[in-house]
Design a protein around this motif. Structure first.
Motif, PDB file in Angstrom:
ATOM      1  N   GLN A  81       0.829  -1.197   0.000  1.00 37.92           N
ATOM      2  CA  GLN A  81       0.000   0.000   0.000  1.00 37.92           C
ATOM      3  C   GLN A  81       0.869   1.254   0.000  1.00 37.92           C
ATOM      4  O   GLN A  81       0.606   2.217  -0.729  1.00 37.92           O
ATOM      5  CB  GLN A  81      -0.922  -0.005   1.218  1.00 37.92           C
ATOM      6  N   VAL A  82       1.907   1.221   0.804  1.00 32.99           N
ATOM      7  CA  VAL A  82       2.841   2.363   0.831  1.00 32.99           C
ATOM      8  C   VAL A  82       3.505   2.543  -0.526  1.00 32.99           C
ATOM      9  O   VAL A  82       3.653   3.668  -1.034  1.00 32.99           O
ATOM     10  CB  VAL A  82       3.891   2.156   1.937  1.00 32.99           C
ATOM     11  N   GLU A  83       3.904   1.444  -1.143  1.00 32.49           N
ATOM     12  CA  GLU A  83       4.574   1.519  -2.437  1.00 32.49           C
ATOM     13  C   GLU A  83       3.623   2.038  -3.522  1.00 32.49           C
ATOM     14  O   GLU A  83       4.024   2.832  -4.397  1.00 32.49           O
ATOM     15  CB  GLU A  83       5.101   0.132  -2.811  1.00 32.49           C
ATOM     16  N   LEU A  84       2.366   1.639  -3.452  1.00 29.10           N
ATOM     17  CA  LEU A  84       1.395   2.124  -4.436  1.00 29.10           C
ATOM     18  C   LEU A  84       1.126   3.615  -4.246  1.00 29.10           C
ATOM     19  O   LEU A  84       0.972   4.373  -5.231  1.00 29.10           O
ATOM     20  CB  LEU A  84       0.087   1.330  -4.313  1.00 29.10           C
ATOM     21  N   GLU A  85       1.069   4.042  -3.003  1.00 24.50           N
ATOM     22  CA  GLU A  85       0.880   5.475  -2.746  1.00 24.50           C
ATOM     23  C   GLU A  85       2.099   6.272  -3.212  1.00 24.50           C
ATOM     24  O   GLU A  85       1.955   7.404  -3.723  1.00 24.50           O
ATOM     25  CB  GLU A  85       0.637   5.694  -1.255  1.00 24.50           C
ATOM     26  N   ARG A  86       3.295   5.716  -3.025  1.00 24.48           N
ATOM     27  CA  ARG A  86       4.495   6.389  -3.536  1.00 24.48           C
ATOM     28  C   ARG A  86       4.452   6.477  -5.054  1.00 24.48           C
ATOM     29  O   ARG A  86       4.803   7.506  -5.654  1.00 24.48           O
ATOM     30  CB  ARG A  86       5.738   5.612  -3.095  1.00 24.48           C
ATOM     31  N   LEU A  87       3.983   5.386  -5.690  1.00 24.99           N
ATOM     32  CA  LEU A  87       3.881   5.371  -7.145  1.00 24.99           C
ATOM     33  C   LEU A  87       2.836   6.379  -7.617  1.00 24.99           C
ATOM     34  O   LEU A  87       3.007   7.057  -8.651  1.00 24.99           O
ATOM     35  CB  LEU A  87       3.516   3.954  -7.610  1.00 24.99           C
ATOM     36  N   GLU A  88       1.761   6.505  -6.859  1.00 21.59           N
ATOM     37  CA  GLU A  88       0.730   7.484  -7.196  1.00 21.59           C
ATOM     38  C   GLU A  88       1.289   8.911  -7.102  1.00 21.59           C
ATOM     39  O   GLU A  88       1.024   9.753  -7.994  1.00 21.59           O
ATOM     40  CB  GLU A  88      -0.451   7.315  -6.247  1.00 21.59           C
ATOM     41  N   ALA A  89       2.040   9.154  -6.042  1.00 19.81           N
ATOM     42  CA  ALA A  89       2.634  10.487  -5.891  1.00 19.81           C
ATOM     43  C   ALA A  89       3.612  10.778  -7.022  1.00 19.81           C
ATOM     44  O   ALA A  89       3.674  11.912  -7.545  1.00 19.81           O
ATOM     45  CB  ALA A  89       3.331  10.588  -4.542  1.00 19.81           C
ATOM     46  N   LEU A  90       4.360   9.766  -7.410  1.00 20.81           N
ATOM     47  CA  LEU A  90       5.303   9.950  -8.508  1.00 20.81           C
ATOM     48  C   LEU A  90       4.568  10.245  -9.812  1.00 20.81           C
ATOM     49  O   LEU A  90       5.001  11.101 -10.615  1.00 20.81           O
ATOM     50  CB  LEU A  90       6.165   8.687  -8.649  1.00 20.81           C
ATOM     51  N   TYR A  91       3.450   9.558 -10.021  1.00 21.17           N
ATOM     52  CA  TYR A  91       2.661   9.796 -11.231  1.00 21.17           C
ATOM     53  C   TYR A  91       2.090  11.219 -11.229  1.00 21.17           C
ATOM     54  O   TYR A  91       2.094  11.904 -12.273  1.00 21.17           O
ATOM     55  CB  TYR A  91       1.524   8.763 -11.289  1.00 21.17           C
ATOM     56  N   GLU A  92       1.614  11.648 -10.071  1.00 13.29           N
ATOM     57  CA  GLU A  92       1.101  13.014  -9.981  1.00 13.29           C
ATOM     58  C   GLU A  92       2.215  14.039 -10.243  1.00 13.29           C
ATOM     59  O   GLU A  92       1.967  15.091 -10.865  1.00 13.29           O
ATOM     60  CB  GLU A  92       0.492  13.234  -8.599  1.00 13.29           C
ATOM     61  N   ASP A  93       3.439  13.740  -9.786  1.00 14.98           N
ATOM     62  CA  ASP A  93       4.559  14.649 -10.051  1.00 14.98           C
ATOM     63  C   ASP A  93       4.824  14.785 -11.541  1.00 14.98           C
ATOM     64  O   ASP A  93       5.111  15.876 -12.054  1.00 14.98           O
ATOM     65  CB  ASP A  93       5.820  14.138  -9.345  1.00 14.98           C
ATOM     66  N   HIS A  94       4.710  13.659 -12.251  1.00 11.00           N
ATOM     67  CA  HIS A  94       4.911  13.718 -13.709  1.00 11.00           C
ATOM     68  C   HIS A  94       3.833  14.567 -14.376  1.00 11.00           C
ATOM     69  O   HIS A  94       4.113  15.352 -15.301  1.00 11.00           O
ATOM     70  CB  HIS A  94       4.907  12.301 -14.288  1.00 11.00           C
ATOM     71  N   LEU A  95       2.595  14.384 -13.927  1.00  7.55           N
ATOM     72  CA  LEU A  95       1.522  15.183 -14.504  1.00  7.55           C
ATOM     73  C   LEU A  95       1.702  16.668 -14.173  1.00  7.55           C
ATOM     74  O   LEU A  95       1.443  17.561 -15.003  1.00  7.55           O
ATOM     75  CB  LEU A  95       0.166  14.682 -13.991  1.00  7.55           C
ATOM     76  N   THR A  96       2.170  16.961 -12.954  1.00 10.49           N
ATOM     77  CA  THR A  96       2.388  18.357 -12.555  1.00 10.49           C
ATOM     78  C   THR A  96       3.506  18.983 -13.378  1.00 10.49           C
ATOM     79  O   THR A  96       3.430  20.161 -13.793  1.00 10.49           O
ATOM     80  CB  THR A  96       2.733  18.411 -11.056  1.00 10.49           C
ATOM     81  N   ALA A  97       4.556  18.190 -13.642  1.00 14.25           N
ATOM     82  CA  ALA A  97       5.655  18.699 -14.477  1.00 14.25           C
ATOM     83  C   ALA A  97       5.158  19.015 -15.872  1.00 14.25           C
ATOM     84  O   ALA A  97       5.545  20.032 -16.489  1.00 14.25           O
ATOM     85  CB  ALA A  97       6.781  17.665 -14.524  1.00 14.25           C
ATOM     86  N   LEU A  98       4.286  18.123 -16.381  1.00 15.23           N
ATOM     87  CA  LEU A  98       3.713  18.387 -17.698  1.00 15.23           C
ATOM     88  C   LEU A  98       2.829  19.629 -17.658  1.00 15.23           C
ATOM     89  O   LEU A  98       2.820  20.442 -18.609  1.00 15.23           O
ATOM     90  CB  LEU A  98       2.913  17.169 -18.156  1.00 15.23           C
ATOM     91  N   PHE A  99       2.093  19.793 -16.577  1.00 17.07           N
ATOM     92  CA  PHE A  99       1.236  20.969 -16.422  1.00 17.07           C
ATOM     93  C   PHE A  99       2.058  22.269 -16.437  1.00 17.07           C
ATOM     94  O   PHE A  99       1.685  23.249 -17.083  1.00 17.07           O
ATOM     95  CB  PHE A  99       0.462  20.828 -15.106  1.00 17.07           C
ATOM     96  N   ARG A 100       3.205  22.235 -15.784  1.00 18.20           N
ATOM     97  CA  ARG A 100       4.008  23.449 -15.689  1.00 18.20           C
ATOM     98  C   ARG A 100       4.624  23.825 -17.033  1.00 18.20           C
ATOM     99  O   ARG A 100       4.867  25.010 -17.298  1.00 18.20           O
ATOM    100  CB  ARG A 100       5.098  23.264 -14.643  1.00 18.20           C
ATOM    101  N   SER A 101       4.885  22.788 -17.844  1.00 12.82           N
ATOM    102  CA  SER A 101       5.487  23.080 -19.162  1.00 12.82           C
ATOM    103  C   SER A 101       4.440  23.280 -20.251  1.00 12.82           C
ATOM    104  O   SER A 101       4.791  23.469 -21.421  1.00 12.82           O
ATOM    105  CB  SER A 101       6.428  21.918 -19.554  1.00 12.82           C
TER     106      SER A 101
END
Length: 549
Positions: A81-101
């Motif tokens: 569960q912790v690993e999936l939440e970390r993966l979710e946060a990482l995915y959101e970071d990628h989307l946020t990076a795309l949002f900023r660019s």
């Protein structure tokens, strides 16, 4: 001699008994030789089926669940569960990076960067308060995609509009980004750029789930080893129910433990089953009832089998009896007819020879009478109508009259009769039955004793008549002491054994003795056979004239 052979041919012509008896034997004995075995096997098979059926009905299986230690499984679930939440946060970071660019005038760069992120199907730039609710939409892959809008417009929109919750995005205290996953709507992720602008990502839920499933199959396999140590059955299932990781064979039962794992990236389950032991026991009442019923049928099969065998043997004996009676009837009838013919021819020329022939006729007639008496007595015994009729008589007279009937035959066979005792006291007993018993005993001597002395002793003792008939013949083997008193039984049952007879004489003699309330037995002896008759003979009033009968 020519006339004698003609008489014999005449008698044989009227009594073709050899063919008749063969036909009776072949038609009666053959069916009985098969039926007992078939009936026995059928009933025995039925007993086996009843027992097997009862055993199956009584057999009960009970599954006992054994609790397992799932500490390692729960640790794995927490870590995953912790690993999936970390993966979710990482995915959101990628989307946020795309949002900023994101820049509306650089569509190609947006498509390239979004294509590198799993599951992004479309990127939309929306402005709050736009007149027609439209915005800029960049499709990454797919066709006819739903169009996110902040408010519905009457015209100017392309595709299928999906209304987003504006208050959640721009409301007071709203976060800068988040997920929108509402029933009936696609999965969206949004990032607020300004107080009036937002970038919305349309996410392919299935593609994202498949990517995470693939990652779990490879990356989580090592940590799943701690679960394998429990030897299962345990499974990590994806949203479709397909097992991604598994240990042990899962039974076709509902899982005993389900640990859900949920993130915006998808949902998974850790399922586990307890171990089960199957215990087999039998219902005592059902087992006992079926066993008793099967035993009853098996016993019945043995009983019926023995009864049918006995009936078959009796039927064969009766057929043999018919053969013997036929043979016995033929002999005296032949002799009677022959001697009558010879006596008729010798009346004028040889009166003495004619007289001798007539004596032989009388002897054979008596023999025939005894045979008929035995058959009739046996018939009455079979029908349960054999009764004793005691009346006053002198036993010595009855015995003497019976012995006299055998005198010519005994003389020809060199048999000498000695009578001792000679009970001359009047007694109450069935004279006809006594005469028939003595006649059958003497007939037995006539058939089997080649010569010598026959002693007939009689005496009164304690109100009973005791009669003993002793001969000097070959005797009777010890194993046949009781068998000779059975109907149709002889030491040799063949018709042409040398000594003829129906096999009824001794059986009828014993039946008559028992009917009179007495006994008839074969007494031990060193030579020959000794038959002892003992019947009640209470004294009777003196008689003025007593006959043999």
């Amino acid at each position: 001699m020519e006339n004698e052979s003609e008489s014999e041919r005449f008698v044989r012509g009227h009594f073709p008994l050899s063919t008749f008896t063969f036909t009776v034997t072949s038609t009666v004995t053959m069916p009985f030789s098969l039926r007992p075995h078939i009936t026995f096997l059928l009933l025995l098979s039925l007993a086996a089926i009843l027992f097997a059926g009862g055993l199956r009905l009584a057999r009960q299986r009970e599954s006992v669940r054994l609790d397992r230690d799932r500490t390692s499984l729960r640790h794995f679930a927490g870590d995953l569960q912790v690993e999936l939440e970390r993966l979710e946060a990482l995915y959101e970071d990628h989307l946020t990076a795309l949002f900023r660019s994101y820049k509306t005038d650089r569509t190609f760069d947006v498509q390239r960067d979004a294509d590198a992120i799993v599951g992004v199907m479309q990127v939309s730039f929306l402005t709050r308060g736009a007149a027609n609710g439209a915005g800029d939409h960049v499709q990454i892959y797919g066709q006819h995609l739903p169009t996110p809008v902040l408010k519905m417009a009457r015209s100017g929109l392309t595709g299928t509009p999906v209304l987003l919750p504006e208050d959640r995005i721009f409301g007071p205290g709203a976060p800068t980004h988040g997920w929108i996953d509402e029933p009936g709507k696609p999965l969206f992720f949004w990032n607020r750029r300004t107080s009036k602008q937002v970038v919305v990502f349309l996410i392919d839920r299935a593609a994202l789930q498949a990517a995470v499933d693939h990652w779990l199959e490879s990356s989580a396999a090592d940590s799943f080893e701690q679960v394998r140590a429990g030897r299962g059955p345990d499974q990590l299932r994806g949203e479709s129910g397909h097992p991604l990781l598994a240990e042990g064979r899962a039974p076709d039962l509902r899982a005993d433990l389900v640990l859900p794992l949920r993130t915006w990236l998808g949902s998974w389950e850790l399922v586990s089953w307890d171990r089960r032991e199957t215990h087999v026991h039998y219902d005592t009442a059902t087992l006992v009832a079926s066993s008793v019923l099967a035993l009853f049928v098996a016993s019945l099969s043995v009983l019926i089998y023995s009864q049918q065998r006995r009936a078959a043997a009796l039927a064969a004996q009766r057929v043999s009896f018919v053969n013997r009676v036929s043979h016995e009837l033929r002999t005296p009838l032949t002799n009677i007819l022959l001697n009558l013919d010879l006596a008729t021819e010798a009346l004028d020329d040889a009166p003495r020879d004619a007289t001798r022939r007539l004596d032989l006729v009388q002897e054979e007639a008596r023999r025939l009478g005894r045979l008929i008496d035995n058959v009739l007595t046996f018939s009455r015994q079979e029908q349960g109508k054999l009764r004793a009729e005691p009346r006053a008589c002198v036993p010595a007279s009855v015995i003497a009259a019976t012995v006299e009937q055998f005198a010519p035959s005994f003389a020809r066979r060199s048999l000498e009769v000695h009578c001792t005792g000679n009970v001359a006291t009047p007694c109450l007993l069935d004279a006809d039955a006594l005469a028939q018993i003595v006649g059958n005993l003497l007939s037995n001597v006539e058939k089997y004793v080649p010569g010598g002395v026959v002693e007939i002793g009689s005496a009164l003792e304690n109100g009973s008549l005791i009669l003993r008939v002793c001969d000097q013949g070959p005797g009777i083997p010890p194993e046949a002491v009781e068998r000779i008193f059975r109907p149709f039984e002889r030491l040799d049952s063949r018709v042409n054994e040398g000594a003829s007879g129906t096999g009824l004489g001794l059986a009828i003699a014993r039946d008559l003795a028992e009917t009179m309330g007495g006994t008839l037995r074969l007494a031990p002896s060193e030579q020959g056979a000794v038959f002892e008759l003992r019947v009640p003979a209470p004294p009777a009033p003196p008689l003025t004239s007593v006959s043999a009968a």
